[in-house]
Scaffold this motif. Structure first.
Motif, mmCIF file in Angstrom:
data_model
loop_
_atom_site.group_PDB
_atom_site.id
_atom_site.type_symbol
_atom_site.label_atom_id
_atom_site.label_comp_id
_atom_site.label_asym_id
_atom_site.label_seq_id
_atom_site.Cartn_x
_atom_site.Cartn_y
_atom_site.Cartn_z
ATOM 1 N N LEU A 17 0.841 -1.189 0.067
ATOM 2 C CA LEU A 17 0.125 0.077 -0.129
ATOM 3 C C LEU A 17 0.718 1.395 -0.176
ATOM 4 O O LEU A 17 0.760 2.199 -0.793
ATOM 5 C CB LEU A 17 -1.035 -0.148 1.285
ATOM 6 N N GLU A 18 1.724 1.199 0.858
ATOM 7 C CA GLU A 18 2.662 2.509 0.827
ATOM 8 C C GLU A 18 3.285 2.713 -0.425
ATOM 9 O O GLU A 18 3.845 3.860 -0.689
ATOM 10 C CB GLU A 18 3.702 2.231 2.126
ATOM 11 N N ILE A 19 3.803 1.366 -1.089
ATOM 12 C CA ILE A 19 4.623 1.491 -2.390
ATOM 13 C C ILE A 19 3.784 2.188 -3.535
ATOM 14 O O ILE A 19 4.225 2.924 -4.091
ATOM 15 C CB ILE A 19 5.099 0.205 -2.613
ATOM 16 N N VAL A 20 2.537 1.589 -3.273
ATOM 17 C CA VAL A 20 1.712 1.985 -4.275
ATOM 18 C C VAL A 20 1.215 3.686 -4.317
ATOM 19 O O VAL A 20 1.200 4.128 -5.290
ATOM 20 C CB VAL A 20 0.428 1.401 -4.274
ATOM 21 N N CYS A 21 1.261 4.105 -2.833
ATOM 22 C CA CYS A 21 1.169 5.636 -2.532
ATOM 23 C C CYS A 21 2.167 6.543 -3.150
ATOM 24 O O CYS A 21 1.951 7.237 -3.790
ATOM 25 C CB CYS A 21 0.651 5.799 -1.249
ATOM 26 N N HIS A 22 3.711 6.083 -2.941
ATOM 27 C CA HIS A 22 4.701 6.621 -3.505
ATOM 28 C C HIS A 22 4.682 6.674 -4.760
ATOM 29 O O HIS A 22 4.990 7.757 -5.465
ATOM 30 C CB HIS A 22 5.852 5.638 -2.636
ATOM 31 N N LEU A 23 4.349 5.302 -5.469
ATOM 32 C CA LEU A 23 4.200 5.364 -6.949
ATOM 33 C C LEU A 23 3.356 6.497 -7.530
ATOM 34 O O LEU A 23 3.827 7.379 -8.428
ATOM 35 C CB LEU A 23 3.975 4.161 -7.486
ATOM 36 N N TYR A 24 2.485 6.505 -6.975
ATOM 37 C CA TYR A 24 1.480 7.778 -7.405
ATOM 38 C C TYR A 24 1.946 9.022 -7.381
ATOM 39 O O TYR A 24 1.898 9.895 -8.079
ATOM 40 C CB TYR A 24 -0.069 7.549 -6.533
ATOM 41 N N ASP A 25 2.299 9.373 -5.993
ATOM 42 C CA ASP A 25 2.954 10.753 -5.686
ATOM 43 C C ASP A 25 3.960 11.134 -6.628
ATOM 44 O O ASP A 25 4.125 12.274 -7.134
ATOM 45 C CB ASP A 25 3.228 10.888 -4.352
ATOM 46 N N ILE A 26 5.022 10.091 -6.745
ATOM 47 C CA ILE A 26 6.250 10.320 -7.473
ATOM 48 C C ILE A 26 6.068 10.540 -9.015
ATOM 49 O O ILE A 26 6.465 11.356 -9.565
ATOM 50 C CB ILE A 26 7.170 9.295 -7.276
ATOM 51 N N GLU A 27 4.899 9.836 -9.480
ATOM 52 C CA GLU A 27 4.513 10.106 -10.887
ATOM 53 C C GLU A 27 4.190 11.449 -11.277
ATOM 54 O O GLU A 27 4.583 11.970 -12.227
ATOM 55 C CB GLU A 27 3.478 8.941 -11.235
ATOM 56 N N ARG A 28 3.317 11.969 -10.416
ATOM 57 C CA ARG A 28 2.718 13.174 -10.505
ATOM 58 C C ARG A 28 3.669 14.409 -10.369
ATOM 59 O O ARG A 28 3.877 15.261 -10.891
ATOM 60 C CB ARG A 28 1.529 13.298 -9.806
ATOM 61 N N GLU A 29 4.038 14.104 -9.197
ATOM 62 C CA GLU A 29 4.788 15.557 -8.359
ATOM 63 C C GLU A 29 6.380 15.365 -8.665
ATOM 64 O O GLU A 29 7.056 16.477 -8.011
ATOM 65 C CB GLU A 29 4.496 15.614 -6.960
ATOM 66 N N ASP A 30 7.015 14.440 -8.961
ATOM 67 C CA ASP A 30 8.489 14.304 -9.152
ATOM 68 C C ASP A 30 8.675 14.102 -10.714
ATOM 69 O O ASP A 30 8.976 15.113 -11.390
ATOM 70 C CB ASP A 30 9.011 13.107 -8.458
ATOM 71 N N PHE A 31 8.807 12.910 -11.146
ATOM 72 C CA PHE A 31 9.071 12.636 -12.417
ATOM 73 C C PHE A 31 8.455 13.379 -13.665
ATOM 74 O O PHE A 31 9.187 14.251 -14.466
ATOM 75 C CB PHE A 31 9.115 11.361 -12.976
ATOM 76 N N ARG A 32 7.183 13.638 -13.665
ATOM 77 C CA ARG A 32 6.452 13.951 -14.849
ATOM 78 C C ARG A 32 6.789 15.663 -14.568
ATOM 79 O O ARG A 32 6.960 16.507 -15.484
ATOM 80 C CB ARG A 32 5.080 13.587 -14.730
ATOM 81 N N LEU A 33 6.426 16.130 -13.367
ATOM 82 C CA LEU A 33 6.319 17.519 -13.260
ATOM 83 C C LEU A 33 7.794 18.067 -13.352
ATOM 84 O O LEU A 33 8.105 19.169 -13.872
ATOM 85 C CB LEU A 33 6.024 17.869 -11.597
ATOM 86 N N ARG A 34 8.777 17.389 -12.624
ATOM 87 C CA ARG A 34 10.384 17.831 -12.838
ATOM 88 C C ARG A 34 10.572 17.625 -14.294
ATOM 89 O O ARG A 34 11.536 18.732 -14.742
ATOM 90 C CB ARG A 34 11.001 17.317 -11.710
ATOM 91 N N THR A 35 10.543 16.673 -14.714
ATOM 92 C CA THR A 35 10.868 16.735 -16.096
ATOM 93 C C THR A 35 10.190 17.845 -17.099
ATOM 94 O O THR A 35 11.091 18.353 -17.849
ATOM 95 C CB THR A 35 10.642 15.396 -16.765
ATOM 96 N N ALA A 36 8.925 18.120 -17.058
ATOM 97 C CA ALA A 36 8.451 19.208 -17.864
ATOM 98 C C ALA A 36 9.122 20.467 -17.215
ATOM 99 O O ALA A 36 9.329 21.250 -18.143
ATOM 100 C CB ALA A 36 6.841 19.042 -17.354
ATOM 101 N N HIS A 37 9.400 20.594 -15.996
ATOM 102 C CA HIS A 37 9.749 21.972 -15.522
ATOM 103 C C HIS A 37 11.403 22.041 -16.213
ATOM 104 O O HIS A 37 11.590 23.261 -16.433
ATOM 105 C CB HIS A 37 10.204 21.661 -14.001
#
Length: 187
Positions: free
Chosen positions: A59-79
Motif C-alpha cells: 500500500l505504501e509503495i503504491v501511494c509512493h508510486l502515485y505521488d512520484i509519478e505526478r509530483e516528481d518525474f512528470r512535473l520535474r521533467t516538464a519543468h
C-alpha cells in the motif's frame, strides 16, 4: 483510431549518443502493465504486510508510486524542459508516507490512480514536440540535472520498485509457507 506508434530514434546530446528516449518512453508504458500485474491481484493481508516495521508495505509503495509519478518525474521533467533556470518544485517522498497517511489510503483506489497517472505521463511524453532533453537545472546538491537524466531515472525508479515489490512478495511467501525456498534458486 489507434494509438500513435512509438518508433526509436537515437538522440545525440553534446555529440554523445544517448539511449533512445522513445525506447525509455515505451518501457515506461510497458511497465504500467508490469505494475498492474504485480499489484492488482493481491488481498488486504498481503498489501498491508511488512517484513519489518521499517519497510514499506505494498500500500505504501503504491501511494509512493502515485505521488512520484505526478509530483516528481512528470512535473520535474516538464519543468526542466520548459524552465531549467528556475528552481525545481520541492518534494518530500519520505515525509509523504506519514503526512499523507499512506497506510490509511484505499489500496485499489491508489493503484488505479497510479495506473491512470502513468497513462497520462506516457501520453504527455509521446506528444512532446522536439523536447530539449539536454536542458539542465543546476541543483545545489546534486549538480547538473538534465531532462534526459530525469527521464532515464524515471525508468530506473520503475525497475527499483519492481524489484522491491517482487522481493516483498517473495518474503511474504516464505513467511506464509514456512518453507525453505532455496529449491527455487538463490535470491
Amino acid at each position: 483510431m489507434g494509438k500513435p506508434i512509438v518508433t526509436e530514434r537515437m538522440e545525440t546530446i553534446s555529440g554523445i549518443e544517448k539511449i533512445p528516449y522513445l525506447k525509455i518512453i515505451k518501457e515506461l508504458s510497458e511497465n504500467r502493465n508490469v505494475f498492474k500485474a504485480l499489484l492488482a491481484p493481491v488481498g488486504e493481508e498481503l498489501y498491508l504486510w511488512k517484513p519489518n516495521p521499517q519497510k514499506w508495505c505494498l500500500l505504501e509503495i503504491v501511494c509512493h508510486l502515485y505521488d512520484i509519478e505526478r509530483e516528481d518525474f512528470r512535473l520535474r521533467t516538464a519543468h526542466v524542459l520548459s524552465s531549467p533556470t528556475e528552481p525545481l518544485p520541492p518534494i518530500d517522498p519520505p515525509g509523504w508516507v506519514s503526512s499523507r497517511a499512506y497506510i490509511q489510503q484505499d489500496y485499489q483506489d491508489k493503484l488505479n490512480d497510479f495506473l491512470t497517472e502513468r497513462t497520462q505521463s506516457v501520453s504527455w511524453l509521446q506528444n512532446l514536440s522536439n523536447p530539449a532533453w539536454e536542458n539542465a537545472y543546476e541543483h545545489p546538491k546534486l549538480g547538473k540535472i538534465t531532462a534526459n537524466m530525469l527521464l532515464s531515472n524515471w525508468l530506473a525508479h520503475d525497475y527499483l520498485h519492481i524489484r522491491q515489490i517482487t522481493k516483498l512478495k517473495y518474503d511474504y511467501l516464505r513467511q506464509l509457507t514456512h518453507e525453505d525456498l532455496g529449491y527455487a534458486g538463490n535470491w
